[in-house]
Design an enzyme around this catalytic site. Structure first.
Site, short mmCIF file in Angstrom:
data_model
loop_
_atom_site.label_atom_id
_atom_site.label_comp_id
_atom_site.label_asym_id
_atom_site.label_seq_id
_atom_site.Cartn_x
_atom_site.Cartn_y
_atom_site.Cartn_z
CE LYS A 50 -4.12 -4.15 1.18
NZ LYS A 50 -4.88 -3.19 1.99
CB CYS B 198 -2.05 -2.82 5.12
SG CYS B 198 -3.78 -2.27 5.08
CG ASP C 115 -6.62 -0.03 1.13
OD1 ASP C 115 -7.00 -1.21 1.28
OD2 ASP C 115 -6.96 0.89 1.90
CG ASP D 114 -1.97 -1.14 1.15
OD1 ASP D 114 -1.88 -1.97 0.23
OD2 ASP D 114 -2.84 -1.20 2.04
CG HIS E 282 -11.25 0.97 0.22
ND1 HIS E 282 -11.39 -0.33 0.64
CD2 HIS E 282 -10.29 1.52 1.02
CE1 HIS E 282 -10.55 -0.55 1.66
NE2 HIS E 282 -9.87 0.55 1.90
CG HIS F 65 -8.57 5.08 3.00
ND1 HIS F 65 -9.53 4.81 3.94
CD2 HIS F 65 -7.98 3.89 2.71
CE1 HIS F 65 -9.52 3.52 4.22
NE2 HIS F 65 -8.58 2.92 3.48
C1 VGL Z 1 -4.71 0.63 5.69
C2 VGL Z 1 -6.30 1.44 7.12
C3 VGL Z 1 -7.28 1.28 6.17
C4 VGL Z 1 -3.28 0.30 5.46
C5 VGL Z 1 -5.67 0.45 4.72
O1 VGL Z 1 -2.84 0.23 4.28
O2 VGL Z 1 -2.53 0.12 6.45
N1 VGL Z 1 -5.04 1.10 6.89
N2 VGL Z 1 -6.96 0.79 4.96
ZN ZN Z 2 -8.35 0.88 3.42
#
Ligand code: VGL
Ligand code: ZN
Length: 223
Positions: free
Chosen positions: A109, A154, A49, A9, A51, A84
């Site tokens: 993901k 993550c 990430d 990420d 979403h 995010h």
């Molecule tokens: C993450 C919070 C929500 C991360 C991803 O990449 O650590 N943290 N989504």
């Molecule tokens: Zn996230």
């Protein structure tokens, strides 16, 4: 013997200026680039990430909830995040200075709005897998180095799942190629990873020695 690097990420959203910034998140990039170039990896994966705009981990989807407080998602406790890494936005893009041309595989993901997915291997409820474990087995993975953002979310869950799902694979957390949100939670994450048999290393230990400042000795010839 295949050494694999998993970059978790390293996206705009988790760096200063992003929607869920991790302090110094951008500082991981030069360290990760050195690993990419010199770490001797046979296969490099970046997780992303990714979403939908109405993801259930977003406080914006829960009336009366504030960001960074606990709420519920599908009947389970869930941290309420700011919106995010929404698919197709700048926030979800990889950091522009990350050497993505050397990345062999991108594992997205977090697409299912009903469950969060910190790990690159499976959703938080541990039901749906992403397919990354099978992908890495196919590559003959023997050692997996995990780094990126954020250490206590993550990165930690990806490393723990790797240790649980990839039997016999040596898992290494690369500390200086990662950043977290809270120092206390990062310390706990390191304890959790160590307890699962994950090695905690610095990038310099995983790269060939540099010796840039050492003058070569005058060569003596036997004649
Ligand atoms: C993450 C919070 C929500 C991360 C991803 O990449 O650590 N943290 N989504
Ligand atoms: Zn996230």
């Amino acid at each position: 013997m295949t050494k694999v690097l998993l970059i978790v990420d390293v996206q705009n959203g988790f760096c200063p200026g992003g929607n869920l910034p991790v302090p110094e998140g951008d500082k991981t990039v030069p360290v990760i680039n050195r690993l990419i170039e010199g770490g001797g990896y046979g296969y490099i994966v970046a997780s992303q990430d990714w979403h939908p705009a109405d993801h259930g981990s977003f406080a914006s989807q829960h009336a009366g909830k504030n960001v960074f407080e606990m709420g519920e998602l599908s009947g389970k406790p869930q941290m309420m995040w700011p919106d995010h890494c929404v698919q197709g936005t700048q926030d979800a893009e990889f950091r522009p200075d990350l050497k993505m041309d050397k990345v062999d595989f991108i594992q997205q993901k977090g697409q299912n709005r009903a469950v969060d997915s910190y790990s690159a291997f499976r959703d938080n409820d541990q039901t749906a897998v992403t397919g990354l474990a099978e992908q890495l087995k196919k590559q003959g993975v023997t050692e997996l180095h995990v780094c990126g953002l954020a250490t206590e979310f993550c990165v930690k869950f990806s490393a723990l799942d790797a240790a649980a799902m990839l039997a016999g694979v040596k898992v290494v957390f690369v500390e200086d190629a990662s950043r977290g949100i809270s120092p206390e939670a990062v310390a706990e994450a390191k304890r959790d990873m160590a307890a699962a048999g994950i090695r905690i290393a610095q990038s310099a230990e995983l790269l060939p020695a540099q010796n840039n400042n050492v003058k070569p000795k005058a060569r003596k010839f036997n004649r």
